[in-house]
Design an enzyme around this catalytic site. Structure first.
Site, short mmCIF file in Angstrom:
data_model
loop_
_atom_site.label_atom_id
_atom_site.label_comp_id
_atom_site.label_asym_id
_atom_site.label_seq_id
_atom_site.Cartn_x
_atom_site.Cartn_y
_atom_site.Cartn_z
N GLY A 127 0.79 -1.23 0.00
CA GLY A 127 0.00 0.00 0.00
C GLY A 127 0.82 1.28 0.00
N GLN A 128 2.14 1.14 0.04
CA GLN A 128 2.95 2.35 0.14
C GLN A 128 2.98 3.13 -1.17
OE1 GLN A 128 4.03 -0.69 0.75
NE2 GLN A 128 5.18 -0.84 2.67
N GLU A 129 3.28 4.38 -0.98
CA GLU A 129 3.34 5.34 -2.09
C GLU A 129 4.11 4.77 -3.29
OE1 GLU A 129 1.70 8.82 -3.09
OE2 GLU A 129 2.10 8.70 -0.95
N LYS A 130 5.26 4.20 -3.02
CA LYS A 130 6.11 3.74 -4.12
C LYS A 130 5.50 2.58 -4.92
CE LYS A 130 9.28 1.10 -1.06
NZ LYS A 130 8.40 0.15 -0.55
N MET A 131 4.50 1.95 -4.33
CA MET A 131 3.87 0.82 -5.03
C MET A 131 2.70 1.25 -5.92
SD MET A 131 5.69 -1.74 -4.28
CE MET A 131 4.72 -3.14 -4.84
#
Ligand code: G3D
Ligand code: MG
Length: 194
Positions: free
Chosen positions: A67-71
């Site tokens: 769920g992180q931004e980079k994903m």
């Protein structure tokens, strides 16, 4: 991804995309789902995959892409092949509910998953003050935002496994239905262009 349904054949598997803010409980859920299944982690790319036979001759392939931004960029690559969305929310985290809702709305706007069925998992029901399914339904404006697709809000607890088999069964019903309608429209399009 190499897991496409064979065109014009009986639907045997469906790709399910798991989304939700970090810490909502996606990895824990996937872990709980698997039981005796093979749990495959691909740390280099940063996502987990699990295949679960939910009915006789029918498998759900669950993709937990993080769920992180980079994903975020990665999600889009998955969307085209998605037959179902499993959106996980930490029902006890009222501070991030708005953020989660915004994320959810953004995902639903994506053209690739137009009409794709949604199961909202109202996770962490064991925690004090957790919002129940009705409240999550209301706060996420489900009736409005999901009016173009099948949807269901399932209360659950990833730690105990409560509510998970119900979620998988509903998801299977929805995903099967969706895959079939997708196949039918493909055949229709092919017929039209001939
Ligand atoms: P994510 O993969 O969505 O980022 P995780 O989330 O699966 O890593 O879970 C984040 C934290 O929430 C974990 O705690 C995990 O144990 C906890 N958690 C997940 N589901 C539940 C639940 O149903 N109830 C409770 N009480 N906790 C849950 P830690 O402490 O490892 O960070
Ligand atoms: Mg995780």
């Amino acid at each position: 991804m190499g897991l496409h349904n064979t065109k014009h054949s009986k639907v045997k598997q469906a790709n399910i995309l798991m989304l939700g803010l970090d810490s909502a409980g996606k990895s824990t859920l996937l872990y709980k789902f698997k039981y005796n299944d093979v749990f495959l982690t691909i740390p280099t790319i940063g996502f987990n995959v699990d295949m679960i036979e939910t009915r006789k001759d029918f498998t759900l392939t669950l993709w937990d892409v993080g769920g992180q931004e980079k994903m975020r960029q990665v999600w889009c690559d998955f969307l085209e092949d998605t037959d179902g969305l499993l959106y996980v929310v930490d029902s006890s985290d009222k501070q991030r509910l708005e953020e989660s809702k915004k994320e959810f709305e953004l995902i639903l706007k994506n053209e690739f998953i137009k009409n794709v069925p949604v199961i909202m998992l109202a996770n962490k029901q064991d925690l004090h003050g957790a919002l129940n399914a009705e409240e999550i339904t209301r706060r996420f404006n489900m009736k409005k935002y999901c009016s173009d697709r099948n949807w269901y809000v399932q209360p659950c607890c990833a730690l105990t496994g409560e509510g998970l088999s119900e979620a998988l069964q509903t998801l299977t019903t929805f995903a099967k239905h969706y895959s079939r309608s997708k196949e039918t429209s493909t055949i229709f399009k092919e017929t039209k262009t001939q």
